[in-house]
Motif scaffolding. Structure first.
Motif, PDB file in Angstrom:
ATOM      1  N   MET A   1      -6.822   9.457  -3.367  1.00 16.95           N
ATOM      2  CA  MET A   1      -7.312   8.997  -2.063  1.00 16.95           C
ATOM      3  C   MET A   1      -8.490   9.860  -1.600  1.00 16.95           C
ATOM      4  O   MET A   1      -9.456   9.342  -1.035  1.00 16.95           O
ATOM      5  N   GLN A   2      -8.388  11.146  -1.880  1.00 17.24           N
ATOM      6  CA  GLN A   2      -9.510  12.038  -1.547  1.00 17.24           C
ATOM      7  C   GLN A   2     -10.774  11.594  -2.278  1.00 17.24           C
ATOM      8  O   GLN A   2     -11.868  11.600  -1.721  1.00 17.24           O
TER       9      GLN A   2
ATOM     10  N   MET B   1      -3.916  13.924   1.953  1.00 16.83           N
ATOM     11  CA  MET B   1      -4.239  12.815   1.043  1.00 16.83           C
ATOM     12  C   MET B   1      -3.974  13.215  -0.407  1.00 16.83           C
ATOM     13  O   MET B   1      -4.337  14.323  -0.814  1.00 16.83           O
TER      14      MET B   1
ATOM     15  N   CYS C   1     -10.085   1.562  -0.364  1.00 10.49           N
ATOM     16  CA  CYS C   1      -9.109   2.494   0.195  1.00 10.49           C
ATOM     17  C   CYS C   1      -8.085   1.748   1.061  1.00 10.49           C
ATOM     18  O   CYS C   1      -6.896   2.033   1.007  1.00 10.49           O
TER      19      CYS C   1
ATOM     20  N   GLU D   1      -7.603  15.232   5.379  1.00 10.80           N
ATOM     21  CA  GLU D   1      -7.786  15.319   3.915  1.00 10.80           C
ATOM     22  C   GLU D   1      -6.646  16.047   3.208  1.00 10.80           C
ATOM     23  O   GLU D   1      -6.232  15.659   2.124  1.00 10.80           O
TER      24      GLU D   1
ATOM     25  N   ILE E   1       0.949   7.149   3.106  1.00  5.72           N
ATOM     26  CA  ILE E   1       0.592   8.565   3.092  1.00  5.72           C
ATOM     27  C   ILE E   1       1.086   9.184   4.389  1.00  5.72           C
ATOM     28  O   ILE E   1       0.651   8.797   5.480  1.00  5.72           O
TER      29      ILE E   1
ATOM     30  N   ARG F   1       0.834  -1.195   0.000  1.00  4.88           N
ATOM     31  CA  ARG F   1       0.000   0.000   0.000  1.00  4.88           C
ATOM     32  C   ARG F   1       0.869   1.245   0.000  1.00  4.88           C
ATOM     33  O   ARG F   1       1.967   1.250   0.553  1.00  4.88           O
TER      34      ARG F   1
ATOM     35  N   LEU G   1     -11.482   8.555  -3.284  1.00  9.27           N
ATOM     36  CA  LEU G   1     -11.982   7.334  -2.638  1.00  9.27           C
ATOM     37  C   LEU G   1     -12.724   7.667  -1.354  1.00  9.27           C
ATOM     38  O   LEU G   1     -13.761   7.069  -1.047  1.00  9.27           O
TER      39      LEU G   1
ATOM     40  N   TYR H   1      -3.960   2.288   0.495  1.00  8.75           N
ATOM     41  CA  TYR H   1      -3.211   3.269   1.299  1.00  8.75           C
ATOM     42  C   TYR H   1      -2.984   2.835   2.741  1.00  8.75           C
ATOM     43  O   TYR H   1      -3.785   2.105   3.309  1.00  8.75           O
TER      44      TYR H   1
END
Ligand code: HEC
Length: 198
Positions: A151-152, A147, A191, A144, A82, A79, A154, A195
């Motif tokens: 990813m945001q 991200m 997700c 957020e 982040i 993954r 998702l 990540y």
């Protein structure tokens, strides 16, 4: 006596010679095997040890229906990491745990036929409202902003799936609401497979 000792000595000598003759081909055989093993071993060494160790484990651990094997071995973790400051990481994890609890509550209500209640829980604790709740956190703890865009997306898809579910469940339509559940749970899985934050 002397003659007997001589005979015994001769017999021993013959036996020893025979035994030597008998074992020598066998020794040659062992020697030949050793050569084969020596030839084969460099081929084995071309496969890096960690890969060889990992492959069988993946096969035995992997359940038939799961797309990825579950394993505590960090070297498996593909993954994307982040990076975010500790307050944001803690906030995200706390929210996640609440989402798990909320999802559990939704499933329970749904199975009990309390469809509207399931809708209320999804709306308040899984839906788009949760996204806006983050703005009440201190700026550094809002996850957020750290991200990547994918990813945001998702994250937003997940909130939307929950809100869509809630909208239907609030009408009391158990059948359609149930049919929409995989979209909601699927957003969690998507997700989680892509990540990590630590
Ligand atoms: C936008 C991405 C994303 C979505 C959508 C998402 N999660 Fe997560 N979740 C994460 C990340 C990232 C972690 C932390 C993984 C790690 O520890 O590195 C996490 C961790 C968790 C954890 C562990 C919390 C802890 O204390 O470590 C739970 C439980 C969880 N998620 C439940 C859910 C549920 C249930 C859903 C769906 C309703 C969901 N998540 C949807 C990204 C997401």
């Amino acid at each position: 006596m002397k003659a007997a000792a001589l005979l015994l000595g001769l017999a021993c000598a013959v036996l020893v010679t025979r035994a030597a003759a008998a074992t020598s081909p066998a020794r040659k055989g062992v020697g030949a095997q050793k050569v084969i093993i020596k030839k084969a071993s460099p081929v084995k060494k071309t496969v890096p040890a960690p890969v060889r160790a990992r492959l069988p484990a993946a096969k035995t651990v992997q359940p038939a229906t799961a797309p990825a094997p579950a394993t505590p071995d960090a070297s498996y973790d593909e993954r994307e990491l982040i990076k975010m400051p500790s307050p944001a990481r803690l906030a995200l994890r706390a929210e996640m745990r609440d989402r798990m609890v909320a999802l559990d509550a939704v499933l329970q209500r749904l199975s009990e036929g309390k469809v509207e209640e399931a809708g209320q829980i999804a709306q308040l604790r899984l839906g788009v409202a949760v996204w806006w709740n983050h703005t009440q956190l201190p700026a550094v703890a809002q996850p957020e902003q750290y991200m990547p865009p994918a990813m945001q997306t998702l994250a937003l898809d997940g909130y939307k799936a929950a809100t869509d579910f809630a909208t239907v469940a609030l009408t009391g339509d158990r059948h359609t609401a149930t049919a929409m559940l995989p979209q909601l749970t699927g957003s969690c899985t998507q997700c989680h497979q892509a990540y990590r934050i630590r």
